[in-house]
Structures are given as C-alpha cells and as structure tokens.
Design a protein around this motif. Structure first.
Motif, PDB file in Angstrom:
ATOM      1  N   LEU A  54       0.828  -1.208   0.000  1.00 21.77           N
ATOM      2  CA  LEU A  54       0.000   0.000   0.000  1.00 21.77           C
ATOM      3  C   LEU A  54       0.861   1.255   0.000  1.00 21.77           C
ATOM      4  CD1 LEU A  54      -2.907  -0.807   2.458  1.00 21.77           C
ATOM      5  CD2 LEU A  54      -3.075  -0.262   0.041  1.00 21.77           C
ATOM      6  N   VAL A  55       1.859   1.279   0.907  1.00 19.24           N
ATOM      7  CA  VAL A  55       2.710   2.463   1.011  1.00 19.24           C
ATOM      8  C   VAL A  55       3.511   2.661  -0.273  1.00 19.24           C
ATOM      9  CG1 VAL A  55       4.766   3.362   2.141  1.00 19.24           C
ATOM     10  CG2 VAL A  55       2.871   2.515   3.498  1.00 19.24           C
ATOM     11  N   LEU A  56       4.033   1.570  -0.793  1.00 17.74           N
ATOM     12  CA  LEU A  56       4.847   1.685  -2.003  1.00 17.74           C
ATOM     13  C   LEU A  56       4.026   2.260  -3.146  1.00 17.74           C
ATOM     14  CD1 LEU A  56       7.640   1.062  -3.159  1.00 17.74           C
ATOM     15  CD2 LEU A  56       6.705  -1.052  -4.041  1.00 17.74           C
ATOM     16  N   MET A  57       2.798   1.773  -3.300  1.00 19.24           N
ATOM     17  CA  MET A  57       2.002   2.221  -4.442  1.00 19.24           C
ATOM     18  C   MET A  57       1.408   3.605  -4.213  1.00 19.24           C
ATOM     19  SD  MET A  57       0.314  -1.081  -6.155  1.00 19.24           S
ATOM     20  CE  MET A  57      -0.874  -1.532  -4.937  1.00 19.24           C
ATOM     21  N   VAL A  58       0.701   3.755  -3.090  1.00 19.25           N
ATOM     22  CA  VAL A  58      -0.025   5.012  -2.880  1.00 19.25           C
ATOM     23  C   VAL A  58       0.930   6.149  -2.500  1.00 19.25           C
ATOM     24  CG1 VAL A  58      -1.840   6.127  -1.543  1.00 19.25           C
ATOM     25  CG2 VAL A  58      -2.079   3.747  -2.203  1.00 19.25           C
ATOM     26  N   GLY A  59       1.947   5.851  -1.696  1.00 22.56           N
ATOM     27  CA  GLY A  59       2.845   6.909  -1.248  1.00 22.56           C
ATOM     28  C   GLY A  59       4.044   7.095  -2.143  1.00 22.56           C
ATOM     29  N   THR A  60       4.956   6.125  -2.103  1.00 22.62           N
ATOM     30  CA  THR A  60       6.262   6.296  -2.725  1.00 22.62           C
ATOM     31  C   THR A  60       6.193   6.400  -4.246  1.00 22.62           C
ATOM     32  OG1 THR A  60       7.072   4.942  -0.920  1.00 22.62           O
ATOM     33  CG2 THR A  60       8.601   5.419  -2.697  1.00 22.62           C
ATOM     34  N   LEU A  61       5.551   5.408  -4.885  1.00 24.02           N
ATOM     35  CA  LEU A  61       5.536   5.414  -6.351  1.00 24.02           C
ATOM     36  C   LEU A  61       4.722   6.573  -6.896  1.00 24.02           C
ATOM     37  CD1 LEU A  61       5.361   1.677  -7.324  1.00 24.02           C
ATOM     38  CD2 LEU A  61       7.284   3.236  -7.383  1.00 24.02           C
ATOM     39  N   ASN A  62       3.686   6.960  -6.143  1.00 22.98           N
ATOM     40  CA  ASN A  62       2.881   8.112  -6.527  1.00 22.98           C
ATOM     41  C   ASN A  62       3.791   9.316  -6.775  1.00 22.98           C
ATOM     42  OD1 ASN A  62       0.779   9.823  -6.908  1.00 22.98           O
ATOM     43  ND2 ASN A  62      -0.092   9.626  -4.858  1.00 22.98           N
ATOM     44  N   ARG A  63       4.709   9.535  -5.824  1.00 17.88           N
ATOM     45  CA  ARG A  63       5.622  10.653  -5.915  1.00 17.88           C
ATOM     46  C   ARG A  63       6.698  10.423  -6.971  1.00 17.88           C
ATOM     47  NH1 ARG A  63       9.495  14.230  -3.218  1.00 17.88           N
ATOM     48  NH2 ARG A  63      10.995  14.049  -4.906  1.00 17.88           N
ATOM     49  N   VAL A  64       7.309   9.240  -6.927  1.00 11.58           N
ATOM     50  CA  VAL A  64       8.416   8.943  -7.843  1.00 11.58           C
ATOM     51  C   VAL A  64       7.950   9.028  -9.297  1.00 11.58           C
ATOM     52  CG1 VAL A  64       9.936   7.105  -8.660  1.00 11.58           C
ATOM     53  CG2 VAL A  64       9.739   7.557  -6.220  1.00 11.58           C
ATOM     54  N   MET A  65       6.761   8.503  -9.584  1.00 11.69           N
ATOM     55  CA  MET A  65       6.281   8.519 -10.962  1.00 11.69           C
ATOM     56  C   MET A  65       6.041   9.940 -11.440  1.00 11.69           C
ATOM     57  SD  MET A  65       3.718   5.295 -10.820  1.00 11.69           S
ATOM     58  CE  MET A  65       2.953   5.312 -12.411  1.00 11.69           C
TER      59      MET A  65
END
Lengths: 497, 51
Positions: A54-65
């Motif tokens: 959840l954190v990877l998709m909603v938080g981290t990747l959201n920003r990185v992408m």
C-alpha cells in the motif's frame, strides 16, 4: 524372498519419512484448540506485506512517478486506482477458498500461495514497466502501449495478490482462533498493517533519498523478496490438513446461492452498510489532512507529516482499547463501532473549527481523536463481521467485508480529492485559489470534512438498531465464555448441514 | 500410521495428494516463467543487450 525384503525396506523407509516429515512440511501438526500468541503474531506478518504494498504504491511510487519519472499525474492516478478494480472480487475469492477442493485437505494455504506469487510477480516487473513508461533509456523509441500495458499489468498483479492474501489470511486467522480470542486477532492484524505501513514508509524514504533508476529497481524488487519471505513465514505451519474436508463430496453451492445465504443472516447487510458509510467517512480525510494543514494552517512539511503520525497513533490507541473492551470486558463489537463513529463526528467538526480559528493545536487534537475513532470503528466492525460469519462461510464473509471496506475507502478518497479540486477551481472561491492561505484557503476542504461528519452520522443511524440485535450466529448457541473451546466445537457441529 | 493402499512410495502421499502438490509446482513454474520473460522483454526495451 526378494520381493518381501524389498517390501520391508519400503515400509521401513516410509515409516522413517512419515516420522521426520512433519517438521519440514508447511502444515500445522493438528488443529490445536489453543493457538499461542507467538503463532498469531507470526500469522499477522502477512498484513505487513499488505501495508508495504500500500505504502509503495499510494505513497512512494505516486511521488516517484510524478516527480522523478515525469509521468502525467492523471495517468499515475489511473494506474494507482487499478488495484481497486479487484476489490469487489474479494467476496468471490473468499467464497472460492471456502469451497476449495483439495486432496491435501487445505483451503486457505493454496490461495495465499497464489496471492503471494502474484504480488511477487507484479513487483518483479514493476520497476522495468515504470522505466519503460517514463521513456527511460532506449524506451523513448518504444511504442507507447508497451509501457502502459506493462505498468497496468504490474499494478493489477500486485493489487490482486494483495486482495487475495488479505482476504484469505483473515479467513485463516478466523478459522484458527475461538470467538473469544477474535478481538485480540483483529487488533493484532490492524496493528501489523499500520506497523508495516509506518516501517516501510520510513525505509522507502531513507532508501530513495538519492533517486537513481537502479535504486528504484532495487527497492521494488527488494520489496518483492521481502513480501515472499514474510508471507512464507506467516503461513508456515498455520493451517492444519483436514482429511474429512479432503474426502467430503464437492459442494454444490454456487456463488450467488452463498451470497444469498449470507445476506439473509440477520443484520449482515446492515452491518456491511455501516462499514461502507463509516469507512468512507473516516477515509476521506486520509489524503487531505496533510495539504489542509499545509495550505490552511501554514504548517511545514515536517509538521504535516507528524499530523499523519498523530492520526496513526490515535488509531493504535483505538485498536488497543477496542481489543481490551471486546476481549476482557465483553462489549458487543457493534457498540465499539458505534462509539468510534460517535467520537468521529465531533472530531471532524473540530477540524472545521480549526480552520475558522486557525489554531494548530486544535487540528492536532482533532486528528488524534479522529484516528482514535477510526481505530475503534475499524476494530469493532471487523470483529462484528468475524462473529457474524457462519462457520462454513468465513472466507465469503471476510471477503464481503474487504470488498465493501476497500471500495468505500477508495471511492471516498477519490471523491474527497474531487470535491476539493472542483471547489478549488470554481470561480466564486477565487481564481487566485492556490495563493490563498488561512481561512479562505479552507473553503475547498470544508465540504469534505462536513461530508465526513455527515457520513458518520448516517453510519450511526444505520448501526443503532444492530445494538439490540444478536448478529452473533455462534454465540446464539448460548454458552458461557469460560467453556469457549467446547462450545465452539458444539456450534460447529450445529452449523454444519 | 495407517496402511492406506492409496499411499505411494516414497512420500506417503496418496496419488491425488501427490498430483495436487505437483500442480502447485507446475503453476508456480508457469507464472514465474511468464513473469521472468516479461521482465526480460521490458529490460531489453530500455537497455537493449542484443544487436
């Protein structure tokens, strides 16, 4: 002669193998009546992998992408919403695991294996899919559909795996513990989910401070390995092989029949409605609290991040107290949920007041209270679902819980963002919207917080009659908690057709 | 331990149980095979190593 010695040798070897084998097999030795806390703690590790994803998709990747890979924001939002497509299928997954035909007499383990595999597979291709999507290296010349479809597939796989693992994992936990221990398990599951999210958020932000494409690949694929490791550890020796289940004739019930059977359980539909309304009410603020604190109250990034921590702390407190009230003090789960919603309403009114008064401490206090209410509500409703689940429909019941809960939360977050954005650009709020701070900037947020309080009030109204109704199918056999184990066996025998 | 005639040497599983274990292995191999293939194709698109 020769044949008979051969036979003896075989028998001998077979005996040896049978004697050693149980130590090395991923099955529980027997369906023991008492499951120690350490084993439950280990089981709850699967929630950690869900939190990580959840954190990877909603938080981290959201920003990185958006920031590093420069993928258009709408496309990112669309990709991240993809796993939600699978949420309604949770009920089907739960049903399938309830009626799973296995010669080994298993029904949860094979599904968790499959779910973990999909989660791992999604993470394995995700970094490359994202790099292709962003046109990194030679991928600039590649046709657009390759990156799009690969990234969509990666997110779908992770989302599907996450839904399967969580649904079936919760069903397994419900299988394992007697009803009086269920509040403990629910608390443990929620705490582990939260812990997984907090820990992985810290680790990801530390690992990705200096972003390179290579680092992105390492982080995401590392997540894949950790996922498979933790899920394996969580499931090891948890489910017992059941010979009677393996030999039982194939169940003829179809999914629709099972759903109908579940929906005629007294109070079940009402409970699901309460879950939808309350989850939407509490969930809508999740992504808006931080921008609200920043824009309206001029809080710094560090301060708004602390706001999220405060929210999580409130939830932890809620889970702990709910476990205690439900377990030791014998409260009704629905009463705890009602108390949570009751606490939530003034909390969101306080958030609105903080915008008018421009006081940060009020907002922090409101956030803590809202988190506390959300913790109580989440714990109460999940425990109520477990208690209300008929023994042979545990997977389906928890699948329905997950489907309703995830869909409501996703829809609420999307709706909250939409309302804020629409209000933000509408001319009467002010064309200079972004430049506004203070009370004027609060206008786009106020309807969202007001709606949250309204949804919680609705949930309260719907939930109120449930207090009198006994939605506990197993305790309706009326046996005192002190003889819980025996009563559980009895009630299983009674609920079996 | 019972002397179930269905149990086959050397694992002590019945034939149907053995087939089920095997099916998980096959499923896993297929899924991971496809995933590995996809990952290789995607890497080849970003940083070609052939030609």
């Amino acid at each position: 002669m020769g044949v008979s010695t051969m036979f003896d040798y075989k028998r001998f070897a077979l005996g040896r193998l049978v004697a050693i084998a149980p130590h090395y097999l991923p099955f529980a030795d027997a369906a023991s009546a008492e499951v120690p806390l350490s084993r439950l703690l280990r089981l709850s590790l699967f929630q950690m992998t869900v939190g990580m994803a959840l954190v990877l998709m909603v938080g981290t990747l959201n920003r990185v992408m958006i920031v590093e890979l420069q993928v258009p924001a709408t496309l990112v939002a669309l990709m991240l919403a993809l796993p939600l497509v699978f949420a309604p299928f949770r009920a089907l997954i739960g049903f399938k695991s309830d009626t799973f035909r296995s010669a080994l007499g298993l029904r949860r383990l094979p599904w968790i294996f499959k779910g973990t595999m999909y989660q791992f597979g999604g993470f394995a291709i995700m970094p490359f899919a994202l790099l292709v999507l962003s046109g990194y290296g030679e991928a600039v010349d590649a046709p657009r559909w390759i990156g799009l479809s690969a990234a969509a597939l990666a997110f779908l796989l992770v989302g599907a795996g996450m839904h399967i693992v969580q649904t079936v994992g919760l069903a397994l936990a419900t299988d394992l513990v007697p009803p009086e221990d269920q509040p403990k398990v629910v608390g443990l599951m929620y705490v582990m989910l939260l812990l997984g999210m907090i820990l992985s958020a810290l680790v990801y932000s530390a690992l990705l401070t200096t972003y390179t494409p290579g680092r992105l690949i390492q982080v995401i694929q590392g997540t894949a390995v950790v996922t498979i490791f933790l899920n394996g550890l969580a499931m090891w020796k948890q489910e017992a092989r059941d010979r009677s289940r393996a030999l039982a004739p194939r169940s003829e019930t179809t999914f629709t029949e099972a759903l109908q059977h579940l929906s005629v359980q007294p109070g079940m539909l009402r409970l699901l409605a309460v879950i939808a309304l309350g989850t939407a009410g509490f969930g809508m603020a999740d992504v808006l609290l931080e921008p609200f604190g920043g824009q309206v109250l001029n809080m710094t990034v560090a301060e708004t991040t602390r706001l999220t921590v405060v929210l999580a702390c409130g939830s932890l407190l809620g889970f702990a107290l709910a476990s205690r009230w439900l377990g030791r003090d014998g409260w009704q789960p629905i009463s705890v949920a009602i108390l949570g919603a009751l606490i939530g309403v003034p909390a969101f009114l306080m958030v609105m007041a903080s915008a008018a008064l421009l006081t940060v401490p009020l907002l922090i206090a409101a956030t803590l209270i809202a988190g506390f209410g959300a913790g109580l509500f989440g714990h109460g409703t999940l425990t109520a679902t477990m208690r209300a689940a008929p023994r042979e429909q545990i997977g389906l019941s928890l699948g329905a819980w997950g489907a309703v809960q995830t869909t409501a939360a996703g829809a609420a977050i999307a709706l909250g963002g939409l309302i804020r954005d629409v209000m933000h650009v509408s001319p009467d709020v002010g064309a200079q919207g972004a430049a506004l701070t203070g009370s004027a900037a609060a206008i786009p947020y106020l309807p969202v917080f007001g709606l949250e309080a309204g949804l919680l009030l609705l949930a309260l109204i719907v939930a109120w009659p449930l207090r009198r109704q006994d939605i506990d199918t197993r305790q309706s056999t009326a046996i005192s908690p002190s003889t819980g184990i025996a009563s559980r066996q009895d009630s299983i025998a009674e609920t079996r057709p | 331990m019972s002397n179930d005639p269905d149990k086959v040497w050397p694992t002590g599983l019945t034939l149907r149980e053995a087939e089920e274990v095997h099916s998980y292995l096959i499923d896993g191999t297929r899924v991971f095979g496809v995933i590995a293939l996809l990952a290789h194709i995607l890497v080849a698109v970003t940083t070609p190593w052939l030609g």
